[in-house]
Structure formats: C-alpha cells, structure tokens
Design an enzyme around this catalytic site. Sequence first.
Site, mmCIF file in Angstrom:
data_model
loop_
_atom_site.group_PDB
_atom_site.id
_atom_site.type_symbol
_atom_site.label_atom_id
_atom_site.label_comp_id
_atom_site.label_asym_id
_atom_site.label_seq_id
_atom_site.Cartn_x
_atom_site.Cartn_y
_atom_site.Cartn_z
ATOM 1 N N TYR A 158 0.760 -1.292 -0.067
ATOM 2 C CA TYR A 158 -0.023 0.118 0.060
ATOM 3 C C TYR A 158 0.955 1.382 -0.106
ATOM 4 O O TYR A 158 1.974 1.279 0.487
ATOM 5 C CB TYR A 158 -0.836 -0.085 1.317
ATOM 6 C CG TYR A 158 -1.967 -0.954 1.377
ATOM 7 C CD1 TYR A 158 -2.409 -1.784 0.175
ATOM 8 C CD2 TYR A 158 -2.628 -1.304 2.439
ATOM 9 C CE1 TYR A 158 -3.237 -2.763 0.195
ATOM 10 C CE2 TYR A 158 -3.576 -2.245 2.593
ATOM 11 C CZ TYR A 158 -3.968 -2.951 1.301
ATOM 12 O OH TYR A 158 -4.896 -4.082 1.595
ATOM 13 N N LYS A 164 -23.233 6.371 -5.112
ATOM 14 C CA LYS A 164 -22.712 7.587 -5.700
ATOM 15 C C LYS A 164 -22.451 7.525 -7.246
ATOM 16 O O LYS A 164 -22.202 8.470 -7.657
ATOM 17 C CB LYS A 164 -21.384 8.009 -4.878
ATOM 18 C CG LYS A 164 -20.196 6.971 -5.074
ATOM 19 C CD LYS A 164 -19.179 7.744 -4.028
ATOM 20 C CE LYS A 164 -17.718 6.735 -4.312
ATOM 21 N NZ LYS A 164 -16.992 7.106 -2.994
ATOM 22 N N LEU A 174 -18.333 -2.223 0.762
ATOM 23 C CA LEU A 174 -19.193 -1.371 -0.172
ATOM 24 C C LEU A 174 -18.857 -1.304 -1.677
ATOM 25 O O LEU A 174 -19.148 -0.454 -2.565
ATOM 26 C CB LEU A 174 -18.924 0.038 0.316
ATOM 27 C CG LEU A 174 -19.307 0.596 1.812
ATOM 28 C CD1 LEU A 174 -18.908 1.829 2.175
ATOM 29 C CD2 LEU A 174 -20.830 0.365 1.749
ATOM 30 N N GLY A 175 -18.248 -2.471 -2.115
ATOM 31 C CA GLY A 175 -17.820 -2.643 -3.236
ATOM 32 C C GLY A 175 -17.353 -1.492 -4.170
ATOM 33 O O GLY A 175 -17.533 -1.192 -5.240
ATOM 34 N N PHE A 176 -16.129 -1.090 -3.567
ATOM 35 C CA PHE A 176 -15.459 -0.091 -4.139
ATOM 36 C C PHE A 176 -16.360 1.121 -4.295
ATOM 37 O O PHE A 176 -16.168 1.987 -5.439
ATOM 38 C CB PHE A 176 -14.723 -0.231 -5.405
ATOM 39 C CG PHE A 176 -13.282 -0.687 -4.992
ATOM 40 C CD1 PHE A 176 -12.276 -0.248 -5.774
ATOM 41 C CD2 PHE A 176 -12.794 -1.634 -4.092
ATOM 42 C CE1 PHE A 176 -10.866 -0.431 -5.687
ATOM 43 C CE2 PHE A 176 -11.560 -1.851 -4.145
ATOM 44 C CZ PHE A 176 -10.387 -1.354 -4.448
ATOM 45 N N GLY A 177 -17.291 1.551 -3.618
ATOM 46 C CA GLY A 177 -18.130 2.788 -3.780
ATOM 47 C C GLY A 177 -19.575 2.497 -4.513
ATOM 48 O O GLY A 177 -20.281 3.234 -4.610
ATOM 49 N N SER A 226 -13.817 -4.699 1.177
ATOM 50 C CA SER A 226 -14.856 -4.244 0.319
ATOM 51 C C SER A 226 -16.088 -4.412 0.538
ATOM 52 O O SER A 226 -16.935 -4.485 -0.485
ATOM 53 C CB SER A 226 -14.460 -4.726 -1.129
ATOM 54 O OG SER A 226 -13.056 -4.266 -1.592
#
Length: 353
Positions: free
Chosen positions: A53, A245, A237-240, A235
Amino acid sequence: MQTVTLAASGLSVSPICLGTMTFGEQVAERDAHAILDRALERGVNFLDTAEMYAVPARAETYGATETILGNWFASRPGVRQRVVLATKVAGPSRGMPWIRGEASGLTKAEILAACDGSLRRLRTDVIDLYQIHWPARHVPMFGAISFDPSKDRPCASIAEQLEAMDVLVRTGKVRYIGLSNETPYGVHEFVRVAEQAGLPRVVTVQNPYCLINRSYENALDETCHRLGVALLAYSPLGFGLLTGKYDDTGLEHGGPPQGRLALFESMRRQRWGRPEALAAARRYNVLAREHGLTPAQLALAFCYRNWRVASTIIGVTSLSQLDACLDAWDVQLAPELLEALDRIRWEVRDPAQ
C-alpha cells in the site's frame, strides 16, 4: 461495539476494522492521523494495512501506508498497545516488480525480509496478524474466475511459507498468521500442512465479501467454518458502487470526483468496474432506499451482522465517511429485507467476483 476473538487466537478485535490502503495516495498523512484518532475514539481497535500500500500500487508509494501508521504510533505514545495491528506480505509480482522483482516465488527468505521491512516502517516490535496477501501459486483471483494451469510458475511450497511464519512467530516478530484472497483448497492446505508439521495455524482469511460479490458463500464459508478460520471481509461497499454515488453518473462518465473508480482508470478495468457490477449495485441501492436506508447502511449492515464475518474492513478518505460507516453498526436488517437481498442475488449472482 463489543470485541470478538479471531478464531482460536488471543486477538480480541472490534467487529469493524479500519483498512488503510487509501493512506498515502488519496489521504495525506495529517488527514490519515485524524481518521486513525477518530476511529480509536469510537472504539475501533483493529487496523489493517499491507506492505504494497498505498493503492493503486505505484513504486513511489510502496510502503507509504505502513510508514504513515508507524509515524502515528511514534507520535502517540501508548497507542500501539491499544490496537491490534494486521499487515500483509505481498505475493509474487502482479505487475509490481518494485517489490521483489518479477521472479519472486514468496520464498522463506522473502517472507522474513518483508516482515522486517514492515516492522521498520510500522515502527513496532511485533505484528499481531501477519497475512499472505495473495497466494504464491497461480490462483484465479482479483476478477479471474477460472483456473488456467498454463499460468503455473515455480513458487515456494505452502510448507516453506509456513516455515517462514514459524520463524517469525518463534522470534516474537509475529503473533498470529492469516491468509488473504485464498481459495477453499488453499485454506485447507495451509491448515493441513500446519497440523501435520507442527507449524503455525492460520486463524483468518481476508477475502472480498459484499452484496455484489458473495462468492465466499459458495464453498469457502463451509471450509473456514469447519476448520475454525475467521473471515475478515473486505470491500463491503464494493469500491463505492454500494454507496449509490455512481447510480446517476455511471462509471463511463467518471462518477463523483472523490471516488476511487472515478479517479483511477486502472481500477475501472478491474472487477468492480464491470457494467454488470454497477447494474447489480443499482438494484441493491434502490432496495435500500425503499426501506428507508441509505445504500451504504444496507451494504454495511449486511456484512456487520452476517454470521460468517468476524470483522468487516472499511476503507475511508474522510472523517465524515468514517463516521457514516461506524454509525451503520446500529442498523438491523429485517428478515424480509434479507430475503429480498437473496432474491436479487439469485438473479444477478456475483458480478464483482
């Protein structure tokens, strides 16, 4: 939040874990420290990072996230003793030759050297949970769904990897070990080899788990349940996609400027950027609103209260996002809403697998 014990370990963690891969790319060090402070204040004692990272991975930011965490520990005496710290050793190169070159096979020597590097950057004497970020052997993962034996390359055996972990545990550099992005076969073999050879036993597996990728349920949940290996779900939130949004703009138009999928074209090429993944997320997001919830509340509550999940790893770029994720802990999903989620899943399956 009450803490939970990770499998047969001595690690007592909050059921929400703060993932840190945005630190050093989307989040500057000062802001990262503020997020860490707030998370600790609100009862989060579990932090997850990795040597590779920040994300998306670049040579210039390799190790940056661990360094930010190490500086946080150094500037706040006593804090290191209050948190459970997890990090990961990167597997063989996936287009990241700056880590150990293209010929890495995740050998014993490489694991030992990687751990020493993480300890230096984290400015700590011990890592509570040391995980193999992805398998050394060829495995369909990060969006691939079928095994291709032609892609097999020489790599360290599972026994050799466990022997390296044994050295780290016996010398006090690591307390417990875990896996990430693993398969049922991999989890089973790590446990089998460890038990037969008297080597450290993995206590966790960190895999994706969310409404648009429930592939963990297909076989790995039974394996982990029967072997006593705890799931750390990443994840959620599934990468947003599961925040709503991107519902109006779509990924093809870039989405909101703060979103990872909007900012980084390399991420849009991955599993989370599939049109099918966005289409499925939109259905779940509509369902959330119909039940008086935000899409993020629905997606997080699905993981938070799932019997399969020991701790859910959230990733944020701001204090407001952190607070929203932590506030969702109080959301309870009614049985009929869970049934509705299952009906959608039956139709759309796991488009972000």
